[in-house]
Each structure stands twice: as structure tokens, then as C-alpha cells.
Design an enzyme around this catalytic site. Structure first.
Site, PDB file in Angstrom:
ATOM      1  N   HIS A  49       0.842  -1.102  -0.318  1.00 52.15           N
ATOM      2  CA  HIS A  49       0.141   0.511   0.184  1.00 52.15           C
ATOM      3  C   HIS A  49       0.673   0.875   0.174  1.00 52.15           C
ATOM      4  O   HIS A  49       1.013   1.456   1.245  1.00 52.15           O
ATOM      5  CB  HIS A  49      -1.352   0.091   1.106  1.00 52.15           C
ATOM      6  CG  HIS A  49      -1.896  -1.188   1.240  1.00 52.15           C
ATOM      7  ND1 HIS A  49      -1.245  -2.851   1.640  1.00 52.15           N
ATOM      8  CD2 HIS A  49      -3.016  -1.019   1.378  1.00 52.15           C
ATOM      9  CE1 HIS A  49      -2.479  -3.130   1.978  1.00 52.15           C
ATOM     10  NE2 HIS A  49      -3.356  -2.788   1.084  1.00 52.15           N
ATOM     11  N   LEU A 149      -8.488  -3.711  10.898  1.00 52.06           N
ATOM     12  CA  LEU A 149      -8.474  -1.651  11.347  1.00 52.06           C
ATOM     13  C   LEU A 149      -9.633  -1.405  11.988  1.00 52.06           C
ATOM     14  O   LEU A 149     -10.351  -1.713  12.680  1.00 52.06           O
ATOM     15  CB  LEU A 149      -9.181  -1.319  10.143  1.00 52.06           C
ATOM     16  CG  LEU A 149      -8.821  -0.960   8.987  1.00 52.06           C
ATOM     17  CD1 LEU A 149      -9.515  -0.386   7.314  1.00 52.06           C
ATOM     18  CD2 LEU A 149      -7.616   0.145   8.386  1.00 52.06           C
ATOM     19  N   HIS A 294      -4.290   2.737  -3.509  1.00 52.77           N
ATOM     20  CA  HIS A 294      -4.054   1.837  -2.270  1.00 52.77           C
ATOM     21  C   HIS A 294      -3.224   0.678  -1.997  1.00 52.77           C
ATOM     22  O   HIS A 294      -2.199   0.844  -0.998  1.00 52.77           O
ATOM     23  CB  HIS A 294      -5.598   1.904  -1.818  1.00 52.77           C
ATOM     24  CG  HIS A 294      -6.113   2.009  -0.392  1.00 52.77           C
ATOM     25  ND1 HIS A 294      -6.000   2.064   0.525  1.00 52.77           N
ATOM     26  CD2 HIS A 294      -6.226   0.349  -0.408  1.00 52.77           C
ATOM     27  CE1 HIS A 294      -6.354   1.588   1.626  1.00 52.77           C
ATOM     28  NE2 HIS A 294      -6.572   0.258   1.280  1.00 52.77           N
ATOM     29  N   GLU A 446     -17.417  -4.620  24.296  1.00 50.57           N
ATOM     30  CA  GLU A 446     -16.864  -6.181  24.686  1.00 50.57           C
ATOM     31  C   GLU A 446     -15.911  -6.301  23.163  1.00 50.57           C
ATOM     32  O   GLU A 446     -14.401  -6.056  23.544  1.00 50.57           O
ATOM     33  CB  GLU A 446     -17.537  -7.612  23.866  1.00 50.57           C
ATOM     34  CG  GLU A 446     -18.522  -7.604  24.708  1.00 50.57           C
ATOM     35  CD  GLU A 446     -19.931  -7.011  25.131  1.00 50.57           C
ATOM     36  OE1 GLU A 446     -21.105  -7.517  25.736  1.00 50.57           O
ATOM     37  OE2 GLU A 446     -20.339  -6.386  23.958  1.00 50.57           O
ATOM     38  N   HIS A 495     -21.473 -18.021  32.191  1.00 53.93           N
ATOM     39  CA  HIS A 495     -22.239 -18.052  31.316  1.00 53.93           C
ATOM     40  C   HIS A 495     -21.899 -19.466  30.169  1.00 53.93           C
ATOM     41  O   HIS A 495     -22.888 -19.025  28.411  1.00 53.93           O
ATOM     42  CB  HIS A 495     -23.147 -17.559  30.896  1.00 53.93           C
ATOM     43  CG  HIS A 495     -23.705 -16.870  31.773  1.00 53.93           C
ATOM     44  ND1 HIS A 495     -23.386 -16.133  33.655  1.00 53.93           N
ATOM     45  CD2 HIS A 495     -25.124 -16.105  31.911  1.00 53.93           C
ATOM     46  CE1 HIS A 495     -23.595 -15.297  34.194  1.00 53.93           C
ATOM     47  NE2 HIS A 495     -24.856 -15.623  33.573  1.00 53.93           N
ATOM     48  N   HIS A 507     -28.665 -16.138  23.838  1.00 58.84           N
ATOM     49  CA  HIS A 507     -27.517 -16.349  24.985  1.00 58.84           C
ATOM     50  C   HIS A 507     -26.406 -17.645  25.374  1.00 58.84           C
ATOM     51  O   HIS A 507     -25.618 -17.272  26.067  1.00 58.84           O
ATOM     52  CB  HIS A 507     -28.277 -16.000  26.398  1.00 58.84           C
ATOM     53  CG  HIS A 507     -29.059 -14.334  26.111  1.00 58.84           C
ATOM     54  ND1 HIS A 507     -28.828 -13.848  24.625  1.00 58.84           N
ATOM     55  CD2 HIS A 507     -27.598 -13.000  26.745  1.00 58.84           C
ATOM     56  CE1 HIS A 507     -29.507 -12.164  25.116  1.00 58.84           C
ATOM     57  NE2 HIS A 507     -28.069 -11.770  26.300  1.00 58.84           N
TER      58      HIS A 507
END
Length: 716
Positions: A49, A149, A294, A446, A495, A507
């Protein structure tokens, strides 16, 4: 020494436009050297790049020369400023800086440069110190592995938090050991990825005034102009996060860039975003401001034309003109050596006055455990009802952290459920202007939590983050990078199965254990009871170069009688014989993890009462088991015993490795359901009766010498 006010004099002194040996102003000569090295390396590799380094060269040069507090001779100096290239596809920008600044690698013999010119010439080739994206641990001077990214953005927030925490923990009046700043260059792609938004929101909330992001706004991505998919007013967005925002309208204006960096250093109440308008592929007449600059080489002719635009010898390859290295040495090199020497003298006096804290600093930097770290670890008595492993895990983490001063961590708004809150006196919370706390509050973020944990680990703290196992999916990129960088980061997931009950299949994790076990270098542990959980923490604490995932239950599990069954310390080997036949080889082996060890033990007791020679193997960690020698593995799972049953309330994929080609695998072949735990375990086959039936079928098959039927492997 104060990093916040270093560099103003250097900035003014460098703006005099002094000419280099080739007649160009020395700053221009240095900037064009970065550009042409990047172009030449990509062109020779025919891969990479080139555009971003060409546009960003003035930005990076100004930052390193006029702001960065960094000693190229000692790139691991603990109080160095951190430089993160979050848009890691622009890696040649970083490699050029490391080479021209003369960053040293003590392990390299002869010419001890971290990046030699020959390394740049072998960009993206096998075993090169200049891989396609920057890799921490491969190239000295690379602070973190970037490329996916947004991850570098999250790492930088963790680094800035670490600087603030270290200052609160170690600094004393007249002894400012830690005050480093963190700079991250990020691009349009970083700004689009959600993790950067999560991280920026957290950084603004925490008022991390030592954090500076430089946004390379070139408005070009792989598909074309950002107008295709991105129209955010980034500056206003960051103001909404509580950041200070500076704008530099021309990436080539090094005077304005220096001014923006100086403004950041003087502003300590909030993080800073510097929006820099740049031109990707700057100077390439046909490819500037296009997607063609790029992700591919410019082409020989376009490189020649770009060099002509720079006033550069068109046929020169990998040219570093006289005076360029000297200019870097007179800037970042001289400043860094001076600051580092002052810091070293300060540390020497600090050792005399605060020997205990200095000892902690030495241990932290070397990755050693503090003395007495395991002194308070609990032992749990036999208990038929037992406790959830999340509860025993909470007791264990508090016992360790109490004696492990630089262990810090928290959860994605779930500490009451994951039981990871540090509750001992003075643990406190890490908050804006209260940076000494040990409990981190990541909010419901998270993905950013994982990236921040990695940033903290890169600064030598011992961090952990926690959430429900199902949400490990949101954290896979930083977990993977943690393993790639060999960081001793800790991820606590509770869990852990359909055993969480009524919340239902949204879940209830099914494939997540398989996903974690697929990450090379990651240690995953799923303990069977409270004492195995303590032993799991004992293993995790000792890890120096591997991340770990601890997988714990919501529901209570019986605490086994370790006088009847083997000691829980067997967990350290990944799998161990927990219960065995009185004499001779077993007729059948029952293998379980976590909550499913209990039905294995119950089935074993029934078989034993019937005179059957059975064995129970608790296998909390595939990875630790595979680290053992073949003799040990064969002693636990004798190859001659083919009657085997594996039991785990998760995906069955991979269990044939231990159950064998004809063994029974009781696992989840679909999603769970919303119901009380007892009903779920009955529905999906995780009961002593189902384990017993599978064991009997296996013994019959082995006795008859018949191949196992497909139905012998189906459950759940």
C-alpha cells in the site's frame, strides 16, 4: 521531566527551513525519503500500500521529529511515548521511520538496527523484518500488531489508560516516573470500524488527556471515494465523545502540524483528535487521490513521475541522502536520549527512596509474578450442591489480585454476573481523574474491551476482561491478535453453555468453545468444579507469553471429594485421570469438561457398582493437554482403549480427536432452547443416563469388534 511540555523549542528550531545536502530543505528531504522508500519497497515486492505513506510522510515525520519522546537506542524504555499505526496497511511508513531514526535491536549482531535498508528491500518477503502489516514481537519498535482496522485505536486507549494508572501507582512527589503520551495514526477505514467508535467513546468518558489520534482524512478506500459509504462529520462526532478536535487542512503543512501537536501536549483534560486532510499517493500524477494508490504498486513509470515531482533522482532506488539520518538523530534521537538519561537518573534515586515500588516495577517489566501471589488462594470443601465456577472464580481472582498489584480488569457491564469485580479494600474503580483504581468499567463495548486489554498488556500490566461466552464472538479479533502477539492477556467468559437456562439460544453458546480452541497459541480452560477453577487461575497467572480464556458456569456445580477423586492440580496438564478402575486397563473412558464432568462421574459410579472397569478423564484444556509428551497423553487416553465417550455441551467438532474414530460424542448439534436447566439437560442428552447408555454401547461395540454406528456418535 514532563512529557506534556517537551518539544516546543525543538519545533521552533526545526522550522528554519535549513537546506539539506541536495539543496532541498532538510525537512523536505527527510519527508521525501520516507515517501520514496515506501514506493520503492512496494514496487519491488509488487505488493503493498504505497499511497498512505506518501500522503502521511509529513505527518509522521513532524510527529517523530518534534513531539515524540522516544529513545531509538532503547526502544523499550518504559516511559517512552507510544506510536501506533492503526492503519497498518501503511506499514512502510513505520518501517521507514524506524530505519531513519536508527531504532536499535539489541538482539541483532553486527549492524544492530531494528530495520536495515536490506530489510526494507525485502519488504513482504519470507522472514523479513518488514512484513506486510506491522507485527509486535517481529520488528523491534513496533508497539502493537495492526492491520485489522480499528484494533490499533483500541490498543492505544489501553496504552493511555496504562500510562495514567502507572502514574497513580508509581509516581511520588518529585518522582514523575510515568507520564507518557500515546499517539495513533488512523485512517478512514479505522473511523468506519465500530471498534474505534467504542474505544473513542470510552476514552472520552475517561478524559484521557494523554491520548492523541491523528486522522488521515484522504477520503479514499479500496472501492473508491468514501462518498460511496461514509459521510460522517468525524470532527463533530468526536466532539460529542468529549474529545478536543484540531484540524490541519494540508498534510504538508508541517508548521501547522507541529502547532497541533503542541496544542495536544498542553491540553490535559480530554483526548485529542487531529483531523489531517491529505492526498493518498501524493505526488503520483495519475494515481494521487485514487483507489489505485491504495493497495497495489504504483508501477515503474508512475514511481519515476512521482520522484520527478519530489525533485528526486528518478532512477534512484532505496536512496537515503546524506543528512537524513543525521537530521533524525538530531531530532527524535537527541531528545529521546536526553529524556531517557534524565529518567534513568530519576529511577536510580527512586530505587533508594522507594525500594519496594521499584521492585514491583522491575517485576512488572520482566513479566515476573510478585512474591506471595498465590498465598490466599482458596480451597473448597466437598459440597454436593457446590457453587458456580463463576463464583469460585470470583474468589480466586480476588485472592490473586490482592497480592498482584498490577493486575487490573473488569467487564463489559457484567461484573455482577461474571463475578470479576475486585472487592478487597482499596481496589477502587478506574475513572476519570481517579486513575489508580483496579476495577475497569468498559461499558457495553466487548470489542473495544478486548483491544483495550491488549493495549494494557503491551504496557506490562496484567489485565483481564470479562463477559458472557456468547459475546466472545464480539471479541474474536482482539483475542486473535493477543495470541499473535503472545500477550499474557486474560479473558473470563461465564454463562458457558445451555446450562444458563431460560435466556435461550440467543445467549446459549454452542460453537464458541470451538472458535476459541481454533486460535493458535490461546489457552482455553473450562474447569469442572471450584477447585479446578482455582487451579485454572494458578495456571493462568503463570503464563508469560500466551493469552488465556477461562470459561465458567452460571449454575452451581458439585465440589468433588478430592480424597475419592484425583487432585484438581491435574488441570495443569490439560487432562487427567480423575477416577479410574481399581486395577488393569479400563474398559471404557468417559471424557468430560466443565459441568459435564459431573454426569460422567455419576455414570462411572454406576458402572463401577456393576463391576465395570471405567475411567473418567477431566479435560479442561485441549491446549495444555497437547503440550504434554506422548507418554503422558497415552497414559490418560490409552490407544488400546477404543471404547470412549466424550461429553460437552458444545459443538462436537474436534472431539473425534479424543473420542476416537468410533467413539461416542455427546454434544450440541443445533442451538439450545429457552427452558429451565434440568429440562435442557434432559432434552439434549447431558445426563448420567445418556452417558451410561453411550458407555454401554461403546463397550458392546468394542467387545464385538464392530464399527460404531453413526447413531453412536449422535447426541444433543
Amino acid at each position: 521531566m514532563n512529557h506534556q511540555h517537551v518539544g516546543a523549542a525543538e519545533a521552533r528550531a526545526s522550522e528554519d527551513g535549513a537546506a539539506g545536502p541536495d539543496g532541498l530543505p532538510i525537512d523536505t528531504l527527510c519527508i521525501n525519503t520516507i515517501r520514496t522508500l515506501s514506493m520503492d519497497a512496494v514496487q519491488k515486492a509488487n505488493s503493498g500500500h504505497p499511497g498512505a505513506p506518501m500522503g502521511l510522510a509529513p505527518v509522521a515525520y513532524t510527529l517523530w521529529q518534534r513531539a515524540l519522546c522516544y529513545d531509538p537506542d532503547q526502544p523499550d524504555w518504559p516511559n517512552r511515548d507510544r506510536f501506533v499505526l492503526s492503519n497498518g496497511h501503511a506499514s512502510m511508513l513505520l518501517y521507514s521511520l524506524l530505519h531513519l531514526a536508527g531504532v536499535k535491536d539489541a538482539a541483532r549482531k553486527g549492524e544492530p538496527l531494528a530495520v536495515r535498508l536490506s530489510d526494507i528491500e525485502s519488504f513482504r518477503q519470507l522472514d523479513s523484518k518488514c512484513p506486510g502489516h506491522p507485527e509486535h514481537g517481529v520488528t523491534v519498535g513496533v508497539e502493537t500488531t495492526t492491520g485489522p482496522l480499528g484494533q490499533g485505536c483500541g490498543n492505544s486507549v489501553g496504552m493511555a489508560m496504562a500510562s495514567q494508572w502507572l502514574a497513580k501507582h508509581f509516581n511520588k512527589p518529585d518522582f514523575k516516573l510515568f507520564d507518557f503520551n500515546v499517539y495513533a495514526i488512523c485512517g478512514d477505514g479505522d473511523m468506519m470500524e465500530g471498534v474505534s467508535s467504542e474505544a473513542a467513546s470510552l476514552a472520552g468518558h475517561l478524559m484521557l488527556g494523554n491520548l492523541c489520534w491523528i486522522y488521515d482524512s484522504n477520503r479514499i478506500t479500496i472501492e473508491g471515494h468514501t462518498d460511496l459509504a461514509f459521510s460522517d462529520d468525524v470532527a463533530e462526532r468526536f466532539k460529542g465523545y468529549g474529545w478536543n478536535v484540531e484540524h490541519v487542512g494540508d498534510a504538508n503543512d508541517i508548521g501547522r502540524l507541529a502547532q497541533a501537536f503542541e496544542t495536544f501536549r498542553k491540553t490535559g483534560s480530554a483526548p485529542t483528535l487531529i483531523v489531517v486532510d491529505s492526498h493518498i499517493g501524493y505526488g503520483a500524477p495519475h494515481k494521487q487521490d485514487t483507489a489505485a494508490a491504495h493497495g497495489e504498486a504504483l508501477g515503474v513509470e508512475e514511481c519515476r513521475l512521482a520522484k520527478r515531482h519530489y525533485g528526486w533522482p528518478e532512477d534512484a532506488q532505496f536512496l537515503v541522502p546524506d543528512g537524513v539520518r543525521e537530521q533524525f538523530d538530531a531530532g527524535v534521537g537527541r531528545r529521546g536520549r536526553k529524556l531517557h538519561a534524565e529518567w534513568s537518573a530519576l529511577l536510580k534515586a527512586y530505587r533508594a527512596k522507594y525500594p519496594d515500588l521499584a521492585g514491583q516495577l522491575d517485576q512488572m517489566q520482566s513479566g515476573e509474578l510478585p512474591g506471595g501471589w498465590e498465598a490466599d488462594l482458596p480451597t473448597f470443601p466437598v459440597d454436593a450442591k457446590g457453587v458456580a465456577t463463576r463464583d469460585s472464580g470470583g474468589q480466586a481472582i480476588n485472592a490473586i489480585a490482592r497480592n498482584y498489584p498490577w493486575m487490573v480488569g473488569g467487564s463489559a457491564d457484567l461484573s455482577p454476573s461474571t463475578k470479576t469485580n475486585l472487592t478487597f479494600e482499596a481496589a477502587g474503580s478506574f475513572e476519570a481523574d481517579k486513575y489508580g483504581g483496579r476495577n475497569l468499567h468498559f461499558g457495553i463495548r466487548e470489542h473495544a474491551m478486548g483491544a483495550v486489554v491488549n493495549g494494557l498488556a503491551l504496557c506490562k500490566l496484567r489485565p483481564y476482561g470479562s463477559t458472557f461466552l456468547i459475546f466472545s464472538d464480539y471479541m474474536k479479533p482482539p483475542i486473535r491478535l493477543s495470541a499473535l502477539m503472545r500477550l499474557p492477556a486474560i479473558f473470563v467468559f461465564t454463562h458457558d453453555s445451555i446450562g444458563l437456562g431460560e435466556d435461550g439460544p440467543t445467549h446459549q453458546p454452542v460453537e464458541q468453545l470451538l472458535s476459541l480452541r481454533g486460535v493458535p497459541g490461546l489457552i482455553t480452560l473450562r474447569p469442572a468444579d471450584a477447585n479446578e477453577t482455582v487451579e485454572a487461575w494458578r495456571v493462568i497467572a503463570r503464563l508469560k507469553h500466551q493469552p488465556a480464556c477461562l470459561v465458567l458456569t452460571r449454575q452451581a456445580l458439585p465440589t468433588f471429594d478430592r480424597k475419592t477423586y484425583a487432585p484438581a492440580k491435574g488441570l495443569a496438564k490439560g487432562a487427567y485421570v480423575m477416577a479410574d478402575a481399581k486395577a488393569g486397563a479400563p474398559e471404557v473412558i468417559l471424557i468430560g469438561t466443565g459441568s459435564e464432568v459431573q454426569p460422567c462421574v455419576q455414570a462411572y459410579e454406576t458402572l463401577r457398582a456393576k463391576g465395570v472397569a471405567a475411567r473418567v478423564v477431566s479435560m479442561p484444556s485441549w491446549e495444555l493437554f497437547e503440550q504434554q509428551d506422548q507418554a503422558y497423553r497415552d497414559s490418560v487416553l490409552p490407544p488400546t482403549v477404543t471404547a470412549r465417550v466424550s461429553v460437552e455441551a458444545a459443538s462436537p467438532i474436534g472431539w473425534d480427536r479424543y473420542a476416537g474414530p468410533s467413539g461416542a460424542i455427546i454434544g450440541m448439534r443445533g442451538f439450545g432452547a429457552s427452558a429451565p436447566i434440568k429440562d435442557l439437560m434432559n432434552r439434549f442428552g447431558f445426563t448420567p443416563e445418556k452417558v451410561l447408555a453411550a458407555a454401554q454401547q461403546q463397550m458392546a461395540r468394542a467387545k464385538d469388534g464392530a464399527r460404531g454406528s453413526p447413531t453412536s456418535r449422535a447426541a444433543g
